[in-house]
Design a protein around this motif. Sequence first.
Motif, PDB file in Angstrom:
ATOM      1  N   GLU A  99       0.866  -1.174   0.000  1.00 22.82           N
ATOM      2  CA  GLU A  99       0.000   0.000   0.000  1.00 22.82           C
ATOM      3  C   GLU A  99       0.901   1.221   0.000  1.00 22.82           C
ATOM      4  OE1 GLU A  99      -2.283   1.675   3.604  1.00 22.82           O
ATOM      5  OE2 GLU A  99      -3.779   0.496   2.499  1.00 22.82           O
ATOM      6  N   PHE A 100       0.603   2.179  -0.859  1.00 21.63           N
ATOM      7  CA  PHE A 100       1.444   3.365  -0.959  1.00 21.63           C
ATOM      8  C   PHE A 100       1.178   4.304   0.213  1.00 21.63           C
ATOM      9  CE2 PHE A 100       0.901   2.527  -5.735  1.00 21.63           C
ATOM     10  CZ  PHE A 100       1.889   1.581  -5.696  1.00 21.63           C
ATOM     11  N   THR A 101       2.208   5.027   0.589  1.00 23.76           N
ATOM     12  CA  THR A 101       2.108   5.924   1.735  1.00 23.76           C
ATOM     13  C   THR A 101       2.930   7.183   1.470  1.00 23.76           C
ATOM     14  OG1 THR A 101       2.484   6.117   4.122  1.00 23.76           O
ATOM     15  CG2 THR A 101       4.097   4.850   2.887  1.00 23.76           C
ATOM     16  N   LYS A 102       2.774   8.176   2.328  1.00 23.69           N
ATOM     17  CA  LYS A 102       3.611   9.373   2.271  1.00 23.69           C
ATOM     18  C   LYS A 102       4.456   9.502   3.535  1.00 23.69           C
ATOM     19  CE  LYS A 102       0.516  11.981  -0.783  1.00 23.69           C
ATOM     20  NZ  LYS A 102      -0.270  13.230  -0.971  1.00 23.69           N
ATOM     21  N   ASP A 103       4.443   8.441   4.344  1.00 23.50           N
ATOM     22  CA  ASP A 103       5.158   8.431   5.619  1.00 23.50           C
ATOM     23  C   ASP A 103       6.528   7.764   5.425  1.00 23.50           C
ATOM     24  OD1 ASP A 103       6.146   7.752   8.220  1.00 23.50           O
ATOM     25  OD2 ASP A 103       4.120   7.913   9.020  1.00 23.50           O
ATOM     26  N   TRP A 104       7.580   8.555   5.529  1.00 21.86           N
ATOM     27  CA  TRP A 104       8.924   8.034   5.301  1.00 21.86           C
ATOM     28  C   TRP A 104       9.317   6.988   6.338  1.00 21.86           C
ATOM     29  CZ3 TRP A 104      11.900   9.187   1.075  1.00 21.86           C
ATOM     30  CH2 TRP A 104      11.451  10.241   0.267  1.00 21.86           C
ATOM     31  N   LYS A 105       8.889   7.156   7.569  1.00 22.61           N
ATOM     32  CA  LYS A 105       9.270   6.205   8.614  1.00 22.61           C
ATOM     33  C   LYS A 105       8.622   4.840   8.372  1.00 22.61           C
ATOM     34  CE  LYS A 105       9.774   5.570  13.602  1.00 22.61           C
ATOM     35  NZ  LYS A 105       9.592   6.169  14.949  1.00 22.61           N
ATOM     36  N   LEU A 106       7.367   4.847   7.909  1.00 24.09           N
ATOM     37  CA  LEU A 106       6.710   3.580   7.608  1.00 24.09           C
ATOM     38  C   LEU A 106       7.446   2.850   6.486  1.00 24.09           C
ATOM     39  CD1 LEU A 106       2.893   4.444   7.777  1.00 24.09           C
ATOM     40  CD2 LEU A 106       4.235   3.063   9.381  1.00 24.09           C
ATOM     41  N   ASP A 107       7.911   3.599   5.506  1.00 25.45           N
ATOM     42  CA  ASP A 107       8.669   2.977   4.420  1.00 25.45           C
ATOM     43  C   ASP A 107      10.002   2.427   4.927  1.00 25.45           C
ATOM     44  OD1 ASP A 107       8.899   2.876   1.201  1.00 25.45           O
ATOM     45  OD2 ASP A 107      10.855   3.362   2.058  1.00 25.45           O
ATOM     46  N   ALA A 108      10.671   3.189   5.786  1.00 26.39           N
ATOM     47  CA  ALA A 108      11.941   2.737   6.350  1.00 26.39           C
ATOM     48  C   ALA A 108      11.751   1.458   7.169  1.00 26.39           C
ATOM     49  CB  ALA A 108      12.562   3.833   7.213  1.00 26.39           C
ATOM     50  N   ASN A 109      10.616   1.351   7.840  1.00 21.81           N
ATOM     51  CA  ASN A 109      10.346   0.225   8.726  1.00 21.81           C
ATOM     52  C   ASN A 109      10.193  -1.091   7.961  1.00 21.81           C
ATOM     53  OD1 ASN A 109       9.630  -0.753  11.497  1.00 21.81           O
ATOM     54  ND2 ASN A 109       7.723  -1.278  10.467  1.00 21.81           N
ATOM     55  N   ARG A 110       9.865  -1.028   6.669  1.00 24.44           N
ATOM     56  CA  ARG A 110       9.670  -2.254   5.900  1.00 24.44           C
ATOM     57  C   ARG A 110      10.959  -2.737   5.246  1.00 24.44           C
ATOM     58  NH1 ARG A 110      10.227  -1.194   0.775  1.00 24.44           N
ATOM     59  NH2 ARG A 110       9.639  -3.311   0.219  1.00 24.44           N
ATOM     60  N   ARG A 111      12.052  -1.997   5.425  1.00 26.54           N
ATOM     61  CA  ARG A 111      13.310  -2.363   4.781  1.00 26.54           C
ATOM     62  C   ARG A 111      14.057  -3.415   5.605  1.00 26.54           C
ATOM     63  NH1 ARG A 111      14.258   0.868   0.444  1.00 26.54           N
ATOM     64  NH2 ARG A 111      12.723   2.534   0.224  1.00 26.54           N
ATOM     65  N   ASP A 112      15.032  -4.058   4.958  1.00 29.79           N
ATOM     66  CA  ASP A 112      15.655  -5.214   5.598  1.00 29.79           C
ATOM     67  C   ASP A 112      16.693  -4.838   6.647  1.00 29.79           C
ATOM     68  OD1 ASP A 112      17.416  -4.233   3.700  1.00 29.79           O
ATOM     69  OD2 ASP A 112      17.724  -6.129   2.666  1.00 29.79           O
ATOM     70  N   LEU A 113      17.693  -4.060   6.282  1.00 29.91           N
ATOM     71  CA  LEU A 113      18.814  -3.757   7.170  1.00 29.91           C
ATOM     72  C   LEU A 113      18.824  -2.274   7.534  1.00 29.91           C
ATOM     73  CD1 LEU A 113      21.501  -5.758   5.154  1.00 29.91           C
ATOM     74  CD2 LEU A 113      20.228  -6.554   7.156  1.00 29.91           C
ATOM     75  N   THR A 114      19.335  -1.980   8.714  1.00 30.42           N
ATOM     76  CA  THR A 114      19.334  -0.581   9.166  1.00 30.42           C
ATOM     77  C   THR A 114      20.117   0.319   8.224  1.00 30.42           C
ATOM     78  OG1 THR A 114      21.284  -0.979  10.568  1.00 30.42           O
ATOM     79  CG2 THR A 114      19.107  -1.258  11.585  1.00 30.42           C
ATOM     80  N   ILE A 115      21.211  -0.199   7.650  1.00 34.44           N
ATOM     81  CA  ILE A 115      22.018   0.638   6.758  1.00 34.44           C
ATOM     82  C   ILE A 115      21.308   0.890   5.432  1.00 34.44           C
ATOM     83  CG2 ILE A 115      24.199  -0.082   7.791  1.00 34.44           C
ATOM     84  CD1 ILE A 115      24.576  -1.944   5.370  1.00 34.44           C
ATOM     85  N   ASN A 116      20.236   0.145   5.164  1.00 34.87           N
ATOM     86  CA  ASN A 116      19.452   0.351   3.948  1.00 34.87           C
ATOM     87  C   ASN A 116      18.171   1.131   4.211  1.00 34.87           C
ATOM     88  OD1 ASN A 116      21.283  -1.103   2.419  1.00 34.87           O
ATOM     89  ND2 ASN A 116      20.201  -3.044   2.672  1.00 34.87           N
ATOM     90  N   SER A 117      18.017   1.662   5.409  1.00 28.93           N
ATOM     91  CA  SER A 117      16.764   2.334   5.761  1.00 28.93           C
ATOM     92  C   SER A 117      16.937   3.841   5.925  1.00 28.93           C
ATOM     93  CB  SER A 117      16.208   1.740   7.064  1.00 28.93           C
ATOM     94  OG  SER A 117      17.057   2.037   8.163  1.00 28.93           O
ATOM     95  N   MET A 118      18.048   4.365   5.426  1.00 31.35           N
ATOM     96  CA  MET A 118      18.305   5.808   5.522  1.00 31.35           C
ATOM     97  C   MET A 118      17.893   6.508   4.236  1.00 31.35           C
ATOM     98  SD  MET A 118      22.028   5.930   7.431  1.00 31.35           S
ATOM     99  CE  MET A 118      22.845   4.752   6.338  1.00 31.35           C
TER     100      MET A 118
END
Length: 254
Positions: A52-71
């Motif tokens: 589901e598309f969103t405009k919330d950057w934190k929600l998108d970051a939360n679905r990523r695999d590794l912390t270094i890939n969530s910036m």
Amino acid sequence: MKNIFTEENIRMINMSGEKHGTITPRINDKENFEVTTLRVDLVTDGRHAEVEFTKDWKLDANRRDLTINSMFLGFDGSVYDYFFGYDDLMKRRIAFVGDADVRIKEDFLRIMRYFRFYGRIADTPDNHEEATLKIIKNNVQGLSNVSGERIWMELKKILQGNYAGDLLKTMLSVGVGEYIGIPRPNITELESLLKRSSHLKLHPMSYLAALLTNLDDVTLLHTRLKFSAFDRDMTYFIVEHRGEKESSKPLQTV
């Protein structure tokens, strides 16, 4: 995004990615760039996800695999880092976002991605966190449902990166081999290869060939991972001819 590129007469290709929020503009008819909007995963099965598309950057970051890939990087140079990826990057630490067990179960290929990024970031070959390896071991059977093409894409990058031999041994120790087509790895031959070539940069197929006992093993692994014809034939050749030959002569220094 589609309107932006269309108005600028920039062609888009591979429209199949749209359902996941990804479009691929082709710039100057020679370079492809994947552009993906923000999204959250609603349902996952270990391979695919309904998003589901969103405009919330934190929600998108939360679905990523590794912390270094969530910036994220803003146009003004600001770094947006919700899960301390920058700190982990400075520590050369590879960590999953949030609960590692949950992240892996969302997409079991993340097991392979963990090892790939470890080979790119870590400064020692064996600084894995035991808790992370334990979770990987508990989930490794999920790789059996991941396509061979996806696994080989990640595995080849692992074998082209740093600590390839050590990472391969760690992966085998947590049970990866059985689920990617190497159920009976020839660890002795791999150890011998690593000892003889510690100062060399080996071709990825050299590592895999060392783990295989005979030509039938090569066929089975190729069936699972779908090598290119070149990589397949190279592996056949190495396995068939790696033994000592009667006419072999020791190399001499000139």
